[in-house]
Write a protein that holds these residues in place. Structure first.
Motif, short mmCIF file in Angstrom:
data_model
loop_
_atom_site.label_atom_id
_atom_site.label_comp_id
_atom_site.label_asym_id
_atom_site.label_seq_id
_atom_site.Cartn_x
_atom_site.Cartn_y
_atom_site.Cartn_z
N ILE A 118 0.87 -1.17 0.00
CA ILE A 118 0.00 0.00 0.00
C ILE A 118 0.91 1.22 0.00
O ILE A 118 1.73 1.39 0.91
CB ILE A 118 -0.93 0.01 1.22
N LEU A 119 0.78 2.03 -1.02
CA LEU A 119 1.65 3.19 -1.17
C LEU A 119 1.15 4.36 -0.34
O LEU A 119 -0.06 4.53 -0.16
CB LEU A 119 1.71 3.59 -2.65
N PRO A 120 2.04 5.20 0.17
CA PRO A 120 1.61 6.36 0.98
C PRO A 120 0.89 7.41 0.15
O PRO A 120 0.07 8.17 0.66
CB PRO A 120 2.92 6.91 1.55
N LYS A 121 1.17 7.45 -1.16
CA LYS A 121 0.45 8.31 -2.09
C LYS A 121 0.40 7.58 -3.43
O LYS A 121 1.27 6.76 -3.73
CB LYS A 121 1.10 9.68 -2.21
N PRO A 122 -0.61 7.85 -4.25
CA PRO A 122 -0.74 7.10 -5.50
C PRO A 122 0.41 7.41 -6.47
O PRO A 122 0.92 8.52 -6.51
CB PRO A 122 -2.08 7.54 -6.06
N GLU A 123 0.80 6.38 -7.22
CA GLU A 123 1.85 6.50 -8.23
C GLU A 123 1.32 6.00 -9.56
O GLU A 123 0.46 5.13 -9.60
CB GLU A 123 3.06 5.65 -7.84
N TYR A 124 1.88 6.53 -10.66
CA TYR A 124 1.50 6.05 -11.98
C TYR A 124 2.05 4.66 -12.20
O TYR A 124 3.17 4.35 -11.79
CB TYR A 124 2.01 6.98 -13.08
N ALA A 125 1.27 3.82 -12.88
CA ALA A 125 1.70 2.45 -13.17
C ALA A 125 1.12 2.01 -14.51
O ALA A 125 0.05 2.47 -14.92
CB ALA A 125 1.23 1.51 -12.07
N PHE A 126 1.84 1.13 -15.20
CA PHE A 126 1.38 0.53 -16.44
C PHE A 126 0.86 -0.87 -16.13
O PHE A 126 1.38 -1.54 -15.24
CB PHE A 126 2.53 0.39 -17.45
N PHE A 127 -0.12 -1.34 -16.91
CA PHE A 127 -0.65 -2.68 -16.70
C PHE A 127 -0.77 -3.41 -18.01
O PHE A 127 -1.26 -2.89 -19.00
CB PHE A 127 -2.02 -2.63 -16.01
N ASP A 128 -0.31 -4.65 -18.01
CA ASP A 128 -0.41 -5.54 -19.15
C ASP A 128 -1.67 -6.37 -18.98
O ASP A 128 -1.80 -7.10 -18.00
CB ASP A 128 0.84 -6.44 -19.19
N ARG A 129 -2.59 -6.27 -19.90
CA ARG A 129 -3.89 -6.96 -19.78
C ARG A 129 -3.75 -8.49 -19.82
O ARG A 129 -4.67 -9.20 -19.47
CB ARG A 129 -4.84 -6.48 -20.86
N ARG A 130 -2.60 -9.01 -20.23
CA ARG A 130 -2.40 -10.46 -20.26
C ARG A 130 -1.90 -11.00 -18.93
O ARG A 130 -1.84 -12.18 -18.72
CB ARG A 130 -1.40 -10.83 -21.37
#
Length: 149
Positions: A118-130
């Protein structure tokens, strides 16, 4: 940040959706408020300072999905993810709070280890749908939860 188990959420109703995806209406007894989430079984619940973390499953052991929700103090969904794979059995096990911000567990296999941070503040992340970790949001978003194997 402090993670601790809680019992503030109770199942108020099981929802049958037209698309066959089960849903739960959960009531927070301390706030006297409800929220609807995916799943059929409330597996675990934690308070994270004044926020909440919920683990639900669909009760389909031959193609199980684990849903994880991070909620605000007002029960707004701040982040949500699903851990699942087509035609793959799953069973949530070995849940343990590892640090002030991390929970470890197994899901697809008993000897595997997933870590949810659980991050202390939100961060950008990429997601692979596979990938077995899925989000209903766009593939490049700000996230509070980071799940790794």
């Amino acid at each position: 940040m402090s993670i601790r188990q809680t019992d503030e959420f109770k199942i108020k109703n099981i929802i049958k959706n037209p698309d066959e995806t089960p849903g739960l209406q959960l009531e927070n007894t301390g706030l006297n408020r409800s929220i609807e989430v995916s799943g059929k079984i409330l597996e675990a619940q934690y308070s994270v300072d004044d926020h909440f973390l919920l683990f639900t499953t669909e009760d389909c052991p031959f193609e199980e999905a684990l849903h994880i929700y991070y909620l605000s103090p007002q029960l707004d969904v701040l982040d949500a993810l699903e851990l699942s794979a087509v035609y793959t059995a799953g069973m949530l096990g070995d849940l343990a709070v590892d640090n002030d911000d991390t929970i470890r567990f197994s899901f697809f296999e008993k000897n595997e280890c997933w870590t949810l941070k659980i991050l202390p503040k939100p961060e950008y992340a990429f997601f692979d749908r596979r990938h077995p970790v899925k989000r209903k949001m766009p593939f490049y978003i700000k996230c509070w939860l980071k799940l790794n194997k």
